[in-house]
Motif scaffolding. Sequence first.
Motif, PDB file in Angstrom:
ATOM      1  N   ILE A   1      14.242   5.983  -5.112  1.00 56.89           N
ATOM      2  CA  ILE A   1      14.548   7.085  -4.205  1.00 56.89           C
ATOM      3  C   ILE A   1      14.256   8.387  -4.935  1.00 56.89           C
ATOM      4  O   ILE A   1      14.532   8.511  -6.125  1.00 56.89           O
ATOM      5  CB  ILE A   1      16.031   7.037  -3.740  1.00 56.89           C
ATOM      6  N   ILE A   2      13.648   9.324  -4.218  1.00 61.33           N
ATOM      7  CA  ILE A   2      13.433  10.653  -4.777  1.00 61.33           C
ATOM      8  C   ILE A   2      14.735  11.422  -4.592  1.00 61.33           C
ATOM      9  O   ILE A   2      15.149  11.699  -3.457  1.00 61.33           O
ATOM     10  CB  ILE A   2      12.283  11.384  -4.052  1.00 61.33           C
ATOM     11  N   ILE A   3      15.383  11.715  -5.728  1.00 56.12           N
ATOM     12  CA  ILE A   3      16.720  12.324  -5.638  1.00 56.12           C
ATOM     13  C   ILE A   3      16.629  13.777  -5.203  1.00 56.12           C
ATOM     14  O   ILE A   3      15.564  14.382  -5.198  1.00 56.12           O
ATOM     15  CB  ILE A   3      17.499  12.176  -6.976  1.00 56.12           C
ATOM     16  N   ASP A   4      17.777  14.290  -4.826  1.00 55.25           N
ATOM     17  CA  ASP A   4      17.916  15.613  -4.206  1.00 55.25           C
ATOM     18  C   ASP A   4      17.124  16.724  -4.900  1.00 55.25           C
ATOM     19  O   ASP A   4      16.525  17.577  -4.255  1.00 55.25           O
ATOM     20  CB  ASP A   4      19.416  15.973  -4.217  1.00 55.25           C
TER      21      ASP A   4
ATOM     22  N   GLY B   1       0.829  -1.215   0.000  1.00 57.69           N
ATOM     23  CA  GLY B   1       0.000   0.000   0.000  1.00 57.69           C
ATOM     24  C   GLY B   1       0.855   1.252   0.000  1.00 57.69           C
ATOM     25  O   GLY B   1       1.932   1.278  -0.600  1.00 57.69           O
ATOM     26  N   ALA B   2       0.383   2.294   0.687  1.00 57.30           N
ATOM     27  CA  ALA B   2       1.068   3.590   0.670  1.00 57.30           C
ATOM     28  C   ALA B   2       2.183   3.629   1.713  1.00 57.30           C
ATOM     29  O   ALA B   2       2.005   3.213   2.850  1.00 57.30           O
ATOM     30  CB  ALA B   2       0.077   4.709   0.938  1.00 57.30           C
ATOM     31  N   ASN B   3       3.345   4.121   1.294  1.00 56.57           N
ATOM     32  CA  ASN B   3       4.510   4.257   2.171  1.00 56.57           C
ATOM     33  C   ASN B   3       5.103   5.637   2.000  1.00 56.57           C
ATOM     34  O   ASN B   3       4.872   6.303   0.983  1.00 56.57           O
ATOM     35  CB  ASN B   3       5.595   3.245   1.773  1.00 56.57           C
ATOM     36  N   ALA B   4       5.894   6.035   2.983  1.00 56.38           N
ATOM     37  CA  ALA B   4       6.669   7.262   2.809  1.00 56.38           C
ATOM     38  C   ALA B   4       7.738   6.988   1.761  1.00 56.38           C
ATOM     39  O   ALA B   4       8.361   5.915   1.750  1.00 56.38           O
ATOM     40  CB  ALA B   4       7.311   7.667   4.124  1.00 56.38           C
ATOM     41  N   PHE B   5       7.935   7.962   0.859  1.00 62.35           N
ATOM     42  CA  PHE B   5       8.988   7.815  -0.152  1.00 62.35           C
ATOM     43  C   PHE B   5      10.355   7.766   0.519  1.00 62.35           C
ATOM     44  O   PHE B   5      10.569   8.321   1.606  1.00 62.35           O
ATOM     45  CB  PHE B   5       8.974   9.015  -1.103  1.00 62.35           C
TER      46      PHE B   5
ATOM     47  N   GLN C   1      13.553   7.654   4.857  1.00 59.92           N
ATOM     48  CA  GLN C   1      12.160   7.809   4.420  1.00 59.92           C
ATOM     49  C   GLN C   1      11.678   9.213   4.767  1.00 59.92           C
ATOM     50  O   GLN C   1      12.040   9.768   5.809  1.00 59.92           O
ATOM     51  CB  GLN C   1      11.263   6.760   5.076  1.00 59.92           C
ATOM     52  N   ALA C   2      10.870   9.769   3.868  1.00 60.74           N
ATOM     53  CA  ALA C   2      10.363  11.128   4.088  1.00 60.74           C
ATOM     54  C   ALA C   2       9.397  11.158   5.266  1.00 60.74           C
ATOM     55  O   ALA C   2       8.806  10.135   5.637  1.00 60.74           O
ATOM     56  CB  ALA C   2       9.658  11.626   2.836  1.00 60.74           C
TER      57      ALA C   2
ATOM     58  N   LEU D   1       6.531  19.125  -7.229  1.00 56.03           N
ATOM     59  CA  LEU D   1       5.538  18.643  -8.185  1.00 56.03           C
ATOM     60  C   LEU D   1       6.194  17.707  -9.202  1.00 56.03           C
ATOM     61  O   LEU D   1       5.607  16.713  -9.636  1.00 56.03           O
ATOM     62  CB  LEU D   1       4.918  19.850  -8.897  1.00 56.03           C
ATOM     63  N   THR D   2       7.449  18.024  -9.556  1.00 56.21           N
ATOM     64  CA  THR D   2       8.175  17.235 -10.549  1.00 56.21           C
ATOM     65  C   THR D   2       8.544  15.847 -10.026  1.00 56.21           C
ATOM     66  O   THR D   2       8.890  14.959 -10.811  1.00 56.21           O
ATOM     67  CB  THR D   2       9.467  17.978 -10.943  1.00 56.21           C
ATOM     68  N   ALA D   3       8.455  15.652  -8.695  1.00 52.60           N
ATOM     69  CA  ALA D   3       8.775  14.325  -8.133  1.00 52.60           C
ATOM     70  C   ALA D   3       7.785  13.288  -8.632  1.00 52.60           C
ATOM     71  O   ALA D   3       8.095  12.103  -8.731  1.00 52.60           O
ATOM     72  CB  ALA D   3       8.743  14.386  -6.607  1.00 52.60           C
ATOM     73  N   LYS D   4       6.591  13.755  -8.962  1.00 52.01           N
ATOM     74  CA  LYS D   4       5.554  12.826  -9.390  1.00 52.01           C
ATOM     75  C   LYS D   4       5.956  12.100 -10.669  1.00 52.01           C
ATOM     76  O   LYS D   4       5.836  10.879 -10.769  1.00 52.01           O
ATOM     77  CB  LYS D   4       4.241  13.579  -9.595  1.00 52.01           C
ATOM     78  N   SER D   5       6.435  12.858 -11.649  1.00 52.91           N
ATOM     79  CA  SER D   5       6.818  12.193 -12.890  1.00 52.91           C
ATOM     80  C   SER D   5       8.131  11.433 -12.708  1.00 52.91           C
ATOM     81  O   SER D   5       8.346  10.387 -13.309  1.00 52.91           O
ATOM     82  CB  SER D   5       6.886  13.184 -14.057  1.00 52.91           C
ATOM     83  N   TYR D   6       9.007  11.960 -11.837  1.00 55.58           N
ATOM     84  CA  TYR D   6      10.252  11.219 -11.589  1.00 55.58           C
ATOM     85  C   TYR D   6       9.942   9.841 -10.992  1.00 55.58           C
ATOM     86  O   TYR D   6      10.594   8.849 -11.313  1.00 55.58           O
ATOM     87  CB  TYR D   6      11.184  12.006 -10.654  1.00 55.58           C
ATOM     88  N   ALA D   7       8.894   9.795 -10.153  1.00 53.93           N
ATOM     89  CA  ALA D   7       8.538   8.524  -9.519  1.00 53.93           C
ATOM     90  C   ALA D   7       8.007   7.505 -10.523  1.00 53.93           C
ATOM     91  O   ALA D   7       7.812   6.338 -10.182  1.00 53.93           O
ATOM     92  CB  ALA D   7       7.496   8.755  -8.414  1.00 53.93           C
ATOM     93  N   GLY D   8       7.758   7.963 -11.740  1.00 52.22           N
ATOM     94  CA  GLY D   8       7.334   7.024 -12.778  1.00 52.22           C
ATOM     95  C   GLY D   8       8.470   6.694 -13.738  1.00 52.22           C
ATOM     96  O   GLY D   8       8.266   5.968 -14.725  1.00 52.22           O
TER      97      GLY D   8
END
Lengths: 405, 450
Positions: free
Chosen positions: B336-339, B291-295, B311-312, B320-327
């Motif tokens: 991992i959501i980079i810097d 399910g849902a987790n902290a990035f 974890q965040a 906002l750009t993290a959304k497309s990066y996560a895909g």
Amino acid sequence: MKRMGLLCGLLMVSFQLFAEGYQVNLQGNRQTGMGHTGAGLMLGASSMHFNPGALSFMDKKYEFSLGVSGVISNNTFQKQAPSVYEAKSDNPVGTPFYFYGATKLNDKLAVGLSVTSPYGNTLKWGDDWDGKYLIQDISLRAIFIQPTLSYKINDKLGFGIGLMAVNGNVDLNKALPVQYSGQDATVNISGNTWAFGFNAGVSYQATEKLSLGLSYRSEVMVELDEGDADFSVPASLAGLYPDTKFKSELPMPANITFGVGYMVNDKLLLAADLQYVGWSSYESLNFDFEAESVPDSYNARDFENTMIYRLGAEYSLNDKAQFRAGIYYDSTPIPEDRLTPETPGTNKIGMSLGFGYKISDKLSLDASLLYIHGEKREDGYEPTDFYGTYYTNAVIPGIGLNYSF
Amino acid sequence: MKRYIYKYAFLLGVIALWSCEPNTDDFSPSKGSADFSKFIAIGDSYTAGYTDGALGRRGQEEGFSAILGKQLMHVGSDSYNQPWVQSESSVGSTQLQPGVYNGYYELSIVDGSLSPVPTIGDAAIYAEDAISVDNQNFGVPGAKITHLVTAGYSQLNPFFGRFASSDMTHVLGDAANANPTFFSCWLAGNDVLAYALAGGVGSIGNGVTDITDVADYESAMGAVLNVLTSKGAKGVIGNIPDVSSIPFFTTVPYNAFVIDAATAAALNQNYEAYNAGAEAMGLPKMEFVEGANAFIIHDASIPAQLGSRRQATANDRLLLTAKSYAGSDDFKADPIIIDNYVLTADELTMISTATDAFNAINKTMAEGFDLAFFDANALMAQLNTTGLVIDGNHYKSTFVSGGVFSLDGIHTTGRGSAIIANAFIDAINAKYDAAIPRANINDYDMVEFP
């Protein structure tokens, strides 16, 4: 001539008549000419609306009366300062009408049928005006069909009762704050339904000169169970806003009217009415949509009961012609911060003139002209933050025919 | 009898005339103690009319300065000239491919859900010649306060190059040459925003993605206001909204990392060593469930032997750009959501400290130079919390649907710009005892739905 002078004076200091909220008081051209007084008078078939107790006093065996008015109304909205925005409504001419037919079954008992439209409201602000998210245009109309029975208890006292079958119709358009292809999404709300109520009245001829009347019209709650909501929304939101059914209700408020008539002499009749309108039953206008994805809509109205004060006079010039005049003051039921452009109510002063002419023994004609001046009102609707100054007036010519034998 | 008829006819005539339309008492605009005969606006992308991620004619027409300029025409101004984009298209600053820049974002249905998608921009706009002595809009997308006084800035920023009077001029010089009698000066935030948009990759200094040094900010702002008021002009300045009220930083939840049971198990296994090390150092462990987790985010403060990651939490903000990066494929290889796509709590503190310092300067300067003051920070905070109900619509900072912010999540829609313009008008009216009419919010556009 002296009397005319007095009447003109009255007209000068005052203004004129149609009613507050969405009530339309134009149910007889003779009465309209006299400031829409009539609860204390015995005016034949049209008594069915004004005071069914007076119907039993009708002179002839049969009486028919029908008429129509043309409501030419103007609304101007000036946005709250600082702003230079101004909008004018482009209202179609409203046509409230009445029909009365009555007969005396015997000396004591009279029956009749009336068809009237005492509630209605037609307002068109335009598709792209600044208040488009509140209302673009609205057409409200209720037709009352009323079989009536009236009984003369003795030569002085009459009692009457009527059953009201009401056909209510609503059609309104408003914009929704979603844009696509350079336009706003919109919704059309429409519906038609039947509801019922009654009216009753007592009429009393106190002396040869003085008549009194008390009349009551019940509230009619028009409940719409199967209204249609048609949404025009962008394709990407069509799934959330399908065309759907809705439930809603709108009260036609109760009225209690006390009236007095006084024959000053052979020629001059004076009348006064006090009309109490139970607007407080209009608490909110809610739409309960059948489709789950369409959020229900709650709109506070919080109307307050009001009083209308009426004065009228009729002067018989000769056997055939009568002049009439009247004034009234109609206070608004709409409280502060609840003023919407769909019913931009304000305290109103009505001023009327009328003319009656007996064409033959059986046929007579009534014409009336009513001017309604709304006090300018600087207010608005708090829940949607739409404020400004509303200016309202209306000119309402009317004509009617009476046939009795 | 005849006399009666005449009398009635006369009365009826009077009524008929009288009733045509109600008489109205009109509102009279007034300039108060200010002189609006020559209005200019100086600032950044907000002043320029940047919207939906790009500069184009549509945004210029619906920018707050254009709306303000239009309303000022009721009180003595006779024009509001802008360095109009001549192309039918628009251009932004994101390079989609070498030499290809984005144009306006459009809302489209992508994989069944609504999503902003960039159009292809027209890079020729950068080279347009929009130089005119009549220009009144000195808004330069990307400009910080320090840039306004940087000679030769047109060489660094093509948005200024389009209308700079010479290669060596600076924005302030050109603005002063317009001889304003009234000005608006609002830099909504590049002095902190550039850093924030880069996910906090930068420090305090003069680099592109740095936060401006407070002393530099104060001296540049002082210079701008000194020059603009030197000939007696009056004006209005605005302050900097907190980044936490801008949808670019509030739309992607920290805990929207949705995975299946197998992925959760694999991640838990991968991070067994991390968790042992973290426990030893007293740092939080990483745990994943179906399910849902902290990035998982990059955090330079976490020791390198733990991979500078954690974890965040609710105190971090994903861009906002993290959304497309996560895909993206990169994310799939190492989730991992980079810097660049996250502001950690520490970075956010740095931003808010600087914002507070800059806003204290703005406030002091407004008082010192006796100018009207627009509290943009308070307005944006309100839009981000209760929202504002105006003329039948409830405006909020919510991305796409809120009505205020355009599809880039940073700049405003026409409606948002009009709300800002009206807030400027309120501030000016209050300060100069003027009666500038407000704009009708409903006359302007929001996000266009497909």
